[in-house]
Design an enzyme around this catalytic site. Structure first.
Site, PDB file in Angstrom:
ATOM      1  CG  LEU A  84     -24.217   1.943   6.865  1.00 21.16           C
ATOM      2  CD1 LEU A  84     -24.229   2.658   5.511  1.00 21.16           C
ATOM      3  CD2 LEU A  84     -23.174   0.822   6.828  1.00 21.16           C
ATOM      4  NE  ARG A 106     -27.619  -9.046  28.652  1.00 18.65           N
ATOM      5  CZ  ARG A 106     -28.674  -9.606  28.046  1.00 18.65           C
ATOM      6  NH1 ARG A 106     -28.778 -10.907  27.959  1.00 18.65           N
ATOM      7  NH2 ARG A 106     -29.627  -8.858  27.544  1.00 18.65           N
ATOM      8  CB  ALA A 108     -18.087   4.365  11.929  1.00 12.46           C
ATOM      9  N   GLY A 109     -18.062   3.572  15.073  1.00 14.48           N
ATOM     10  CA  GLY A 109     -17.722   3.981  16.432  1.00 14.48           C
ATOM     11  C   GLY A 109     -17.002   2.858  17.139  1.00 14.48           C
ATOM     12  CB  CYS A 116     -28.697 -10.061  20.768  1.00 15.40           C
ATOM     13  SG  CYS A 116     -30.136 -10.458  21.765  1.00 15.40           S
ATOM     14  N   GLY A 128     -22.247  -4.353  20.922  1.00 13.78           N
ATOM     15  CA  GLY A 128     -22.149  -5.193  22.108  1.00 13.78           C
ATOM     16  C   GLY A 128     -23.543  -5.650  22.454  1.00 13.78           C
ATOM     17  CG  ASN A 173     -29.381 -10.746  15.865  1.00 10.44           C
ATOM     18  OD1 ASN A 173     -30.053  -9.768  15.540  1.00 10.44           O
ATOM     19  ND2 ASN A 173     -29.562 -11.385  17.008  1.00 10.44           N
ATOM     20  NE  ARG A 178     -35.982  -1.943  17.130  1.00  9.47           N
ATOM     21  CZ  ARG A 178     -36.571  -0.850  16.663  1.00  9.47           C
ATOM     22  NH1 ARG A 178     -35.870   0.044  15.989  1.00  9.47           N
ATOM     23  NH2 ARG A 178     -37.853  -0.616  16.878  1.00  9.47           N
ATOM     24  CD  GLU A 179     -31.167  -5.262  25.764  1.00 11.40           C
ATOM     25  OE1 GLU A 179     -30.717  -4.356  26.477  1.00 11.40           O
ATOM     26  OE2 GLU A 179     -30.747  -6.425  25.779  1.00 11.40           O
TER      27      GLU A 179
HETATM   28  C1  UDX Z   1     -30.243  -6.626  18.384  1.00 10.24           C
HETATM   29  C2  UDX Z   1     -31.091  -6.670  17.101  1.00 10.24           C
HETATM   30  O1  UDX Z   1     -31.190  -5.359  16.553  1.00 10.24           O
HETATM   31  C3  UDX Z   1     -32.469  -7.237  17.410  1.00 10.24           C
HETATM   32  O2  UDX Z   1     -33.252  -7.320  16.233  1.00 10.24           O
HETATM   33  C4  UDX Z   1     -32.302  -8.598  18.031  1.00 10.24           C
HETATM   34  O3  UDX Z   1     -33.554  -9.157  18.360  1.00 10.24           O
HETATM   35  C5  UDX Z   1     -31.411  -8.529  19.274  1.00 10.24           C
HETATM   36  O4  UDX Z   1     -30.156  -7.918  18.943  1.00 10.24           O
HETATM   37  P1  UDX Z   1     -30.111  -4.998  20.489  1.00 10.24           P
HETATM   38  O5  UDX Z   1     -29.100  -5.935  21.083  1.00 10.24           O
HETATM   39  O6  UDX Z   1     -31.188  -4.450  21.367  1.00 10.24           O
HETATM   40  O7  UDX Z   1     -30.866  -5.711  19.264  1.00 10.24           O
HETATM   41  O8  UDX Z   1     -29.283  -3.765  19.916  1.00 10.24           O
HETATM   42  P2  UDX Z   1     -29.088  -2.987  18.534  1.00 10.24           P
HETATM   43  O9  UDX Z   1     -29.950  -1.800  18.522  1.00 10.24           O
HETATM   44  O10 UDX Z   1     -29.176  -3.915  17.395  1.00 10.24           O
HETATM   45  O11 UDX Z   1     -27.570  -2.509  18.723  1.00 10.24           O
HETATM   46  C6  UDX Z   1     -26.536  -3.466  18.924  1.00 10.24           C
HETATM   47  C7  UDX Z   1     -25.215  -2.812  19.119  1.00 10.24           C
HETATM   48  O12 UDX Z   1     -24.760  -2.264  17.894  1.00 10.24           O
HETATM   49  C8  UDX Z   1     -25.168  -1.666  20.136  1.00 10.24           C
HETATM   50  O13 UDX Z   1     -24.009  -1.809  20.921  1.00 10.24           O
HETATM   51  C9  UDX Z   1     -25.097  -0.429  19.271  1.00 10.24           C
HETATM   52  O14 UDX Z   1     -24.447   0.630  19.920  1.00 10.24           O
HETATM   53  C10 UDX Z   1     -24.293  -0.933  18.089  1.00 10.24           C
HETATM   54  N1  UDX Z   1     -24.504  -0.177  16.847  1.00 10.24           N
HETATM   55  C11 UDX Z   1     -25.741  -0.117  16.274  1.00 10.24           C
HETATM   56  C12 UDX Z   1     -23.440   0.458  16.227  1.00 10.24           C
HETATM   57  O15 UDX Z   1     -22.301   0.403  16.712  1.00 10.24           O
HETATM   58  N2  UDX Z   1     -23.651   1.138  15.062  1.00 10.24           N
HETATM   59  C13 UDX Z   1     -24.872   1.219  14.481  1.00 10.24           C
HETATM   60  O16 UDX Z   1     -24.973   1.853  13.430  1.00 10.24           O
HETATM   61  C14 UDX Z   1     -25.952   0.569  15.106  1.00 10.24           C
END
Ligand code: UDX
Length: 441
Positions: free
Chosen positions: A257, A337, A259-260, A267, A264, A215, A149-150
């Site tokens: 979970l 991105r 919501a918002g 990945c 993005g 994912n 995760r970033e």
């Molecule tokens: C993700 C996967 O978590 C990771 O395992 C994979 O290797 C690459 O893709 P990342 O892109 O870093 O990682 O972000 P992540 O923390 O998963 O969040 C993704 C998006 O979902 C973000 O825009 C975040 O704001 C959104 N999100 C996350 C929500 O809207 N609600 C949530 O409850 C959690």
């Protein structure tokens, strides 16, 4: 071990530095000269907590170097392939140009016994095709997806929650070469293996699918709760309380979970689209038809945030000063991105709002891609004289370190749209604000 890491983007740069930090001798290879120069000087080309430190230690300790010359891969025991697989320009499928180029460049430098460990996220079936070419050199291909995760990439690489290695199998068991590759990768990940981190051995297809399935599941979880937000909006329910309540069920869990304005980044959006495209090629589009729906729900929530701003301003943003808090796709990242945050800012600008965007890390990147927006580094300067405040990335600077009374002293209109449902609605209302959440009354 001697290792090469081909492709030093987000995944590869972190992987190379992390492998060096646990004692391996690593060369990172990338075609981008500027990136290689930065990495070789110990400078992280993007914002990632902890990366600069391990880069500098590795470079100073001479067990981490970077080059544009693919010949430097020769002599490594394990070659990690970590190039990007972006969405194709004209469609949803993954673009494998960089994977093919990396393999073409690497193959002449492989020795019998070498292991090539694919880390890029690829459509299922890709590894089997590449394996034949690798086998012709006497080396062995393994597929070793990453789940970093970033924002937590260094930790996720050194101390992952599981390691998955796909190899060539016969009747469900690894071939002799496959078994040797597994041992090599156990050595590569020794500290995690010694900690009893689950180490799962699979065939190629399963390893490739694990990544996209993970994912797809995460994206589905987020879109599910956002669908519930839409129903909450139609009924007066509060989706945050709903998420708390269902999240207490251990089978469901509260994480992801939130919501918002939705997901993005580099990945989740592209991976679910590529998965749907691959399923279609396999004649199984129905099996993952729901992913298109997840994508659609996700994109609708960005528009919903815009609607809330319009509602809050009696139907028009024209000429109104709008403070947009956040530009990165999530906190602890400068990655823009497919950022829902920037998308909301761009839409509000398109409707005639005077949009001012602030973010603790992502403004340089945002400026490059959307030069027409106005950017202000200082949060309070961005808030000053705003008619409406729109929170779109839940950085601590906004979520925890922005008392509503303080914000109220800066703005013109005490109206806040909380695109991440991360503010204490009661506290903001008590301070005189009109508070609008996503899926909340
Ligand atoms: C993700 C996967 O978590 C990771 O395992 C994979 O290797 C690459 O893709 P990342 O892109 O870093 O990682 O972000 P992540 O923390 O998963 O969040 C993704 C998006 O979902 C973000 O825009 C975040 O704001 C959104 N999100 C996350 C929500 O809207 N609600 C949530 O409850 C959690």
């Amino acid at each position: 071990m001697r290792m090469s890491v081909i492709g030093c983007g987000y995944l590869g740069a972190v992987h190379a530095a992390a492998m060096a930090s646990i004692g391996h001798d690593v060369v990172g290879i990338d075609t981008d000269e500027a990136k290689v120069c930065a990495l070789a000087a110990g400078t992280a080309p993007f914002f990632e907590p902890g990366l600069s430190e391990i880069l500098q230690t590795g470079v100073a300790g001479h067990n981490l170097r970077f080059t544009t010359d693919i010949r430097a891969a020769a002599g490594s025991d394990v070659h990690f392939v970590s190039v990007g697989t972006p969405q194709q320009a004209g469609g949803y499928a993954a673009d494998l140009t960089y994977v093919d180029a990396a393999m073409d460049g690497l193959l002449p430098h492989l020795r019998p016994g070498d292991v090539v460990a694919g880390k890029s996220t690829v459509p299922v079936g890709t590894a089997a095709g590449l394996a034949r070419r690798v086998r012709d050199t006497g080396a062995t291909l393994a597929w070793n997806p990453e789940f970093l995760r970033e924002g937590w990439a260094v930790k996720d690489t050194i101390d992952p929650d599981r390691i998955v290695v796909g190899v060539e199998t016969v009747d469900g068991s690894p071939t002799e070469h496959g078994a040797r590759a597994i041992e090599q990768l156990r050595d590569a990940y020794r500290p995690a293996v010694e900690k009893q981190t689950p180490f799962l051995v699979t065939d190629y297809a399963t390893a490739e699918l694990v990544k996209v399935a993970a994912n797809a599941f995460l994206a589905t979880k987020i879109s599910f709760i956002n669908a519930m937000a839409e129903i909450s909006e139609a009924t007066g329910a509060d989706v945050t309380l709903l998420a708390d309540a269902i999240g207490h069920d251990g089978r469901i869990g509260r994480r992801f979970l939130g919501a918002g304005i939705g997901f993005g980044g580099g990945c989740l959006p592209k991976d679910i689209r590529a998965f749907a495209a691959r399923a279609e090629e396999l004649g199984r589009s129905e099996s993952v038809a729901f992913l298109r729906e997840m994508d659609a729900i996700n994109l609708r929530r960005r528009e919903r945030a815009v609607q809330l701003v319009l509602e809050a301003l009696d139907g028009s943003v024209h000429g109104k000063r709008i403070a947009v808090l956040g530009a990165s796709f999530k906190p602890h990242s400068d990655d823009i991105r497919d950022s829902p945050a920037l998308d909301v800012a761009v839409r509000l600008h398109g409707l005639g709002g005077q949009v001012v965007v602030t973010d603790p890390a992502a403004l340089d990147n945002a400026r490059r891609v959307h030069p027409h927006l106005t950017y202000i580094d200082d949060r309070d300067a961005a808030l000053r004289d705003a008619d409406v405040v729109v929170l779109v990335t839940e950085w601590d600077e906004y979520r925890r370190q922005m008392p509503p009374e303080h914000a109220a002293s800066l703005v013109r209109g005490k109206v806040v749209v909380d695109g991440r449902n991360c503010l204490d609605a009661a506290a903001w209302r008590a301070a005189g604000w009109r508070y609008f959440g996503m899926g909340r009354p």
